[in-house]
Structure formats: structure tokens, C-alpha cells
Design a protein around this motif. Sequence first.
Motif, PDB file in Angstrom:
ATOM      1  N   THR A 167     -16.232  14.406 -13.841  1.00  0.00           N
ATOM      2  CA  THR A 167     -16.145  13.040 -14.345  1.00  0.00           C
ATOM      3  C   THR A 167     -17.434  12.289 -14.031  1.00  0.00           C
ATOM      4  O   THR A 167     -17.926  12.322 -12.909  1.00  0.00           O
TER       5      THR A 167
ATOM      6  N   HIS B 151     -18.279   2.503 -16.522  1.00  0.00           N
ATOM      7  CA  HIS B 151     -18.183   3.605 -17.489  1.00  0.00           C
ATOM      8  C   HIS B 151     -17.485   4.778 -16.815  1.00  0.00           C
ATOM      9  O   HIS B 151     -17.647   5.007 -15.613  1.00  0.00           O
TER      10      HIS B 151
ATOM     11  N   SER C 161     -16.067   8.986 -17.933  1.00  0.00           N
ATOM     12  CA  SER C 161     -15.826  10.032 -18.924  1.00  0.00           C
ATOM     13  C   SER C 161     -15.384  11.304 -18.212  1.00  0.00           C
ATOM     14  O   SER C 161     -15.712  11.519 -17.044  1.00  0.00           O
TER      15      SER C 161
ATOM     16  N   SER D 147     -15.201  15.609 -18.503  1.00  0.00           N
ATOM     17  CA  SER D 147     -15.804  16.744 -19.198  1.00  0.00           C
ATOM     18  C   SER D 147     -15.530  18.033 -18.426  1.00  0.00           C
ATOM     19  O   SER D 147     -15.052  18.007 -17.285  1.00  0.00           O
TER      20      SER D 147
ATOM     21  N   ASN E 229      -6.734  14.868 -20.762  1.00  0.00           N
ATOM     22  CA  ASN E 229      -7.982  14.096 -20.583  1.00  0.00           C
ATOM     23  C   ASN E 229      -7.704  12.612 -20.377  1.00  0.00           C
ATOM     24  O   ASN E 229      -8.325  11.958 -19.537  1.00  0.00           O
TER      25      ASN E 229
ATOM     26  N   GLN F 190      -8.632  10.542 -16.975  1.00  0.00           N
ATOM     27  CA  GLN F 190      -9.523   9.377 -17.018  1.00  0.00           C
ATOM     28  C   GLN F 190      -8.876   8.174 -16.343  1.00  0.00           C
ATOM     29  O   GLN F 190      -9.510   7.465 -15.556  1.00  0.00           O
TER      30      GLN F 190
END
Length: 413
Positions: free
Chosen positions: A300, A323, A325, A327, A342, A346
Motif C-alpha cells: 500500500t 492518498h 492505494s 497494489s 481491494n 484500502q
Amino acid sequence: MTILYSTVCKYIWTVTPGLVLYSNTVNLQYLLYKLNCSLNLKMYTGFIINQSIDFEIESQIDLVINSKLYCGKGKVAADTSDCYLTFHKLNLLLQGDREPGWMKRVFTNFITFTMKLVVKGQICKEINKVANILADFIQETAEKFLSDGDIFVDIGVTSAPVITSNYVESYHKGLVTYNGLTSVINASRFNPDQLTENRSLYFWIGDDLMDPLMTAAYNDGRLIRNISGEELTGLFLTELSATRPELLSKWLSSEEPLLKAWSASVPHLWTTAQGTSVRAVAAVELFSGKQDIPALYFETEVQVVVRASYADKKLILNGTLGHISISKVSSSADFEMEKNLNAYLQEAVEKIGIPKVISYLEPGLTALMDRQGLNLFDLINPEVIPQEGYVLIQMDFGFPHHLLVEFLRKTLD
């Protein structure tokens, strides 16, 4: 003729109110000094003469010190050689006689004249010596405070300190060294106009110091955390809007679930007026029992704006998410990934992960500062003010008793 003597004295010091500061001048007015002594004499001249003489010295002086600071061997050094001593009174009384005869008066006047010459030179010399010992002691203490383990910060001065009518200003290197590698600072954004003059102490700390410290912490393996047991299960009691995937429920109910988290790359730090922004990529592994293959792995990338404060001898961090994200998500053959994984991860990182990291950092950094003795200072209304490229820390403070005792011990040694 042989003369042997021994002296026993009692000192009485009194300083009346009158410590005056004029820019780099210290004027200590009316320092009163009283010395009561008993001198025992033995004279051998074919027969023995044993004589005891009691005498008393009273003085009243003005002490003026024009201090200067300079850069000596990479440290702040003090020069107080421009020192003046004015005697308003210096009386030598023998056997308590306050109205001596002319012969005794000639003798005592000669002694007091000699004492003035000796005391003037010796006091100023000792003040200069103690001033430099104190300057070295303060800087050595500051270096220890900024260093921990294999991480060292060089705070040697870059130029001679400046004494103005209201404050003393010094510039320090702020170079971070870890395993023989030293950071580089190309230019400083500091401007004296960035400081006010209504607080006792100011620290201007640029990103060029903080970012290398973050890199050193990463390389030293300090950005790693394992969570298990009740602490782990307690984390997932936090209510989230997304439904927990079956994969995670199955993992939590397995034997000895373990979460491993670490920084996958060097975090980056920069400061604006909104706070200090930190961008980091964290890797997370979820293990079940004693299996070598993680049940789930993901990375992340998170950017958080942090504002710091200090109250009740504790560091307080407030983070605002900028921010996030997810991955590189993968799982073992025993756990099937779901479509909502996901989205859940998050939200979990935002509402569980980031608060948990802050909950580790606050007591961890507080304990680190306490080990260096910060909690022994009386910090009065400290403020941490972020600006473009730097953080300004301003406060009033009280000098801790233990440091004063330690300084006097080293001075006497």
C-alpha cells in the motif's frame, strides 16, 4: 629558619539583585564576599614559635564581562577575556581588629593591594574556562540527544555565532551519519526574519535533516512491526463500511494468525505550512500458524500529512490522509481472493493501519526522547510550526537540575 603553616577558612557569598545584560555584556553588581580564616604558623629558629592568627576578608565588587562567541574546532566557543573587576570594598581584618594601628594598617593595605591584582586576573581566567566547559557540555548533550544507536547527527557549527541585543544565533551542520555514510545539505532556506523574539529558545529544523533521519531509520531496520495475539484480533474489531472478505475471516480464525508489516522502500518527507507530508510504501503479510507462505500479501502506498505537538511530556501526532492505494495483492492456494478485497484493504489501511502506526510512533518517539533526557526539562508552551521546507520549534524552558549537577561534577573533575 623554617616556617610551616596551615589555614582553615569559611566562605560566605552574597549576591545582591543586580544582574544586568547589555547585548553581549554581563554586569554582576555588588558581589559581596566574606572570608573568615584561621592561620596557624610554626617557626623553627633554634626554638619553636607556635602562633595562630585569625583574619577576615570582606569585599564588594562589580564584575563586567564582555562575552564573545566564535567557532572553535567545529563547536561554539566562548571568549570572556574582556572582563573587568571593580572593587568597591576590600578589607583585611587581623584578629577581628576593625581599627588597627598604623603599622598593622600598612601591612593589611599591602596584602589587599596584592590580592586585588591576583583576584582580578584569576576570576576572569576561571570565568573564561568555565564558560568554555559549559559550551562544550551543552553541545555534547545536544549531540547525544539527536543521536541513537548507529544513527549520529553532526551539529558542529558552520560559522561563528552571532550575539545581538536580544538573542544569540548559531548555525549548525545537521548532517546525518549512518554506517559511515553522511548526508549532504546543499543550501539552507533559513532566514532570521522567520523567527520572532518573544520566546526563550528556537530550533529551525529543515527537511534536509529530517529526510536523511527517515532514511537512516529505514536502513537501520526500525520500520518493521509484527502483530499477533489479542492485539491483532482487537484491530479487526474496528467497524468498516466494506464487508470483511471470507479470506480474512478464515485467516483470523486460523491457528496463531500473524501480521507482518514493514516499509518496502525509503519513505520520503517534505514540509509545508499544512504540516509534514510523508509518502511511504508499506508491505503487509498475513501468516497462518507456522506456515512459511503468507496467506495474503499486498503493498500500500500512503501519503499522510502529519502535525506534531508536545504536551504533558508526550509527543502528539495528528495525521490527515492525503492518498492511499493498494497494489501487488496475492494469496496462497489455501485462500481464494474475492472481488471486494481491494476496497476492504484500502479502508482497513485508512481506518486501522494508519491510526495503529501513529499509536506506535507517539510512545516510541516519546520514549526515545525521554532516554535522551528531554522529559527532565521544563518545556513551557512548546509550539511546533510547519513552514515551507522546515519546522520551527519555539518554547520557553527551565534548565534541569540534573544537568546542572552533572556539569558542576565534570567541572570539578
